[in-house]
Scaffold this motif. Structure first.
Motif, PDB file in Angstrom:
ATOM      1  N   LYS A   1       0.818  -1.211   0.000  1.00 46.37           N
ATOM      2  CA  LYS A   1       0.000   0.000   0.000  1.00 46.37           C
ATOM      3  C   LYS A   1       0.854   1.265   0.000  1.00 46.37           C
ATOM      4  N   SER A   2       1.962   1.255   0.746  1.00 39.17           N
ATOM      5  CA  SER A   2       2.757   2.475   0.883  1.00 39.17           C
ATOM      6  C   SER A   2       4.240   2.303   0.597  1.00 39.17           C
TER       7      SER A   2
ATOM      8  N   LEU B   1      -0.520  -9.181   1.816  1.00 38.78           N
ATOM      9  CA  LEU B   1      -0.004  -8.762   3.112  1.00 38.78           C
ATOM     10  C   LEU B   1       1.261  -7.939   2.907  1.00 38.78           C
ATOM     11  N   GLY B   2       1.288  -6.772   3.524  1.00 41.81           N
ATOM     12  CA  GLY B   2       2.485  -5.942   3.518  1.00 41.81           C
ATOM     13  C   GLY B   2       2.897  -5.635   4.942  1.00 41.81           C
ATOM     14  N   LEU B   3       4.092  -6.047   5.318  1.00 40.19           N
ATOM     15  CA  LEU B   3       4.640  -5.772   6.641  1.00 40.19           C
ATOM     16  C   LEU B   3       5.893  -4.929   6.472  1.00 40.19           C
ATOM     17  N   ARG B   4       5.922  -3.771   7.124  1.00 33.08           N
ATOM     18  CA  ARG B   4       7.059  -2.860   7.006  1.00 33.08           C
ATOM     19  C   ARG B   4       7.980  -3.046   8.204  1.00 33.08           C
TER      20      ARG B   4
ATOM     21  N   LEU C   1       8.196  -7.192   4.229  1.00 31.10           N
ATOM     22  CA  LEU C   1       7.741  -8.433   3.616  1.00 31.10           C
ATOM     23  C   LEU C   1       6.443  -8.133   2.877  1.00 31.10           C
ATOM     24  N   ILE C   2       6.379  -8.509   1.603  1.00 28.97           N
ATOM     25  CA  ILE C   2       5.154  -8.344   0.815  1.00 28.97           C
ATOM     26  C   ILE C   2       4.757  -9.707   0.270  1.00 28.97           C
TER      27      ILE C   2
ATOM     28  N   ASP D   1       1.080  -2.849   6.921  1.00 28.34           N
ATOM     29  CA  ASP D   1       0.807  -1.829   5.912  1.00 28.34           C
ATOM     30  C   ASP D   1      -0.478  -2.138   5.150  1.00 28.34           C
ATOM     31  N   VAL D   2      -0.673  -3.406   4.846  1.00 27.44           N
ATOM     32  CA  VAL D   2      -1.905  -3.864   4.196  1.00 27.44           C
ATOM     33  C   VAL D   2      -2.135  -5.301   4.615  1.00 27.44           C
TER      34      VAL D   2
END
Length: 294
Positions: A52-53, A137-140, A159-160, A257-258
């Motif tokens: 997302k970002s 899934l987006g993990l920043r 991780l995306i 993030d998402v």
């Protein structure tokens, strides 16, 4: 705990809640890049994952034979200019010591294809969506804690996950990054084996199926499994992963993030009724050799 076991405890965050258009979300492989001088490259391995970002990016001349000093990999925040339909990136960390792609990108979407135009007409890139449906899934990665000393350190990455396609990014430890910074432009200097090991410790790894890494900026990670164990939920928007880096224990802190358990990535774009009629009318010629190219 495995990452997938934590999903029910995470806060749902939709892709549409961000500023970047949803048609740019997903896992993209570059099919080609054509330059102003008439040359085209269809062989360099390039992957762009868009949350997302933020973006994760990996570029290799070949799977195993790209010189350490010539690999390109980075993670950065994504900025969308709706008026000009252009994307730009704020690189928060970079495998290289200089920015290889300084221009923003003007983007146009057709089918499963994203065309990226350089504003200066230096190049045009043809990207193809790899994902269809599944977990988005987006993990920043925002920081880490050294377990033995409880010292908080700067660590960047993320991780995306886009269905079966996954990308993981992790920057160098701060003291290693300082040493790499001192080398200057990597391709301009002669490196010792210790320098090469430090340079290569910046990881961007890509898996296209079964969580097995096919492409990575770290040679030793190729054909290894992505490490998705050791996660712990702090709250609905924050995860910790317990992980060894250089033989020492760290806690990596991620923010969500998402998170959409069942997401449909764009592979088809809308058009006019007249265009649909034209395609149907001319299909015996236009569709004779047509197939999905990802």
């Amino acid at each position: 705990m495995n990452l997938f076991e934590t999903l029910s405890q995470l806060k749902p965050i939709t892709a549409a809640s961000g500023n970047v258009p949803t048609y740019l979300m997903g896992a993209f492989r570059r099919k080609s890049i054509s330059f102003y001088n008439g040359l085209t490259d269809e062989n360099t391995i390039v992957y762009w994952f868009q949350s997302k970002s933020f973006t994760i990016d990996l570029r290799l001349k070949s799977v195993t034979d790209t010189p350490i000093v010539e690999r390109q990999a980075w993670v950065g925040y994504t900025h969308w200019d709706a008026q000009n339909a252009s994307l730009s990136w704020e690189l928060s960390s970079n495998y290289q010591n200089h920015t290889q792609w300084p221009e923003p990108a003007t983007l146009h979407s057709i089918g499963n294809c994203i065309l990226e135009f350089s504003p200066s007409n230096a190049y045009v890139e043809d990207w193809r969506q790899q994902a269809s449906t599944g977990l988005f899934l987006g993990l920043r990665l925002v920081k880490a804690v050294h377990v033995a000393t409880q010292q908080e350190i700067s660590l960047d990455g993320g991780l995306i996950i886009c269905g079966e396609h996954m990308a993981y990014a992790q920057s160098r430890l701060p003291h290693i990054q300082q040493n790499v910074d001192a080398l200057g432009v990597l391709s301009y200097v002669e490196q010792s084996p210790s320098d090469l090991n430090q340079i290569e410790s910046y990881e961007v790894s890509v898996s296209t199926q079964d969580q097995l890494i096919q492409y990575s900026s770290c040679t030793q990670m190729t054909q290894q499994q992505l490490i998705l164990d050791g996660f712990e939920v702090v709250d609905a928007g924050t995860l910790i992963q317990h992980k060894l880096i250089g033989g020492e224990a760290y806690q990596l802190v991620f923010v969500v993030d998402v998170c959409e358990p069942e997401y449909t990535f764009q592979n088809v774009t809308p058009t006019t009724a007249d265009s649909q009629h034209w395609l149907k009318q001319e299909q015996h010629h236009l569709m004779h050799h047509a197939t999905v190219v990802a």
